[in-house]
Write a protein that holds these residues in place. Sequence first.
Motif: not given
Length: 326
Positions: A216-218, A221, A224, A239, A265, A267, A269, A294, A298, A303
């Motif tokens: 997921e994008p920060k 989320p 998350h 995002s 999950s 995250l 950027t 996306t 990761a 990530a």
Amino acid sequence: MIDSPDSPDNPIRLPRKPARVFRSDVRMARLRVGDAVRVTPVFHTEVTGPRGPVKVTFKLEYLQLGGTFKVRGSLNALLEAGDDGRPAVIASGGNAGIAAALACAMRGRACTVVVPESAPHTKVAAMWAYGAEVLWHGTSYAEAYRHANELATERGALQLHAYDLAAVVAGAGVVGLEIERQVRGRPPVLVAVGGGGLLAGIAAAFGPRGRVIGVEPKGAPTLHAALAAGRPVDVRVNSIAADALGATRVGDIAWNVAKRYDVGSVLVTDDAIAVAREYLWREFRIVVEAAGATALAAIQSGAYLPAPGERPVIVLCGANTDLATL
């Protein structure tokens, strides 16, 4: 900010029982949809990671009809409903509307997509191309969703949902059944998360035998935040992937599946997403939208660090983008 239909500022909700999706539902979706959609290929390769080359497998779902995995779910929902002649209505900021328009065109149904004013022109143009009526309403997804509810009631229409309808989730889960046949062993599968429909479908398809990780994008989320709070909660969305991953709350079905199968999950950027998207074009001449890159972000950002000998599957889920943004 893009609002979810489950946001507290949205007083209108579809009356529905909490739905659960299992592998049997996904298998039925595969039988129902048959060869009406593409079996998308996989591609074994290496990508650059923070510690050197990383072996991965790309699931090239961006090659799906309409440039998005979502057509699987929309078509499954239409087939499950039967040919009763009702038009379909959906609220969407982009890909779900494209998928609904295409699925309705395939089945000879009228389709209306209600979009917020922020919907990308590239995606609206694709809805038009498949014959949908497109109505702009409000500045947020929540406003578009409320209007879609009203239209569905007025017109006696079949209302589709972008990610929180059992038939939609089961249809998306066929991606997981394909991965099972195409990839040896049971590697982890990395999936971008917005409302969680694709993640839930793939996790349901695998059941307890597989491992799915949401990415997921920060700035969005949803899963998350739900895992941290122990329940779905609203998040603020900011995002570059918001037009596809812009739900402000993870779907009820996705939350149920995530709890049942211990889905995790990570995250990333927006910068990592942009780098991954540009990398796919530079190295492989693969064009995807931000959401489609996306999951790769990761791996490249660290990530998610694969275990020794592990070759994760990365789902490249959508390609509806403006080429000028590359």
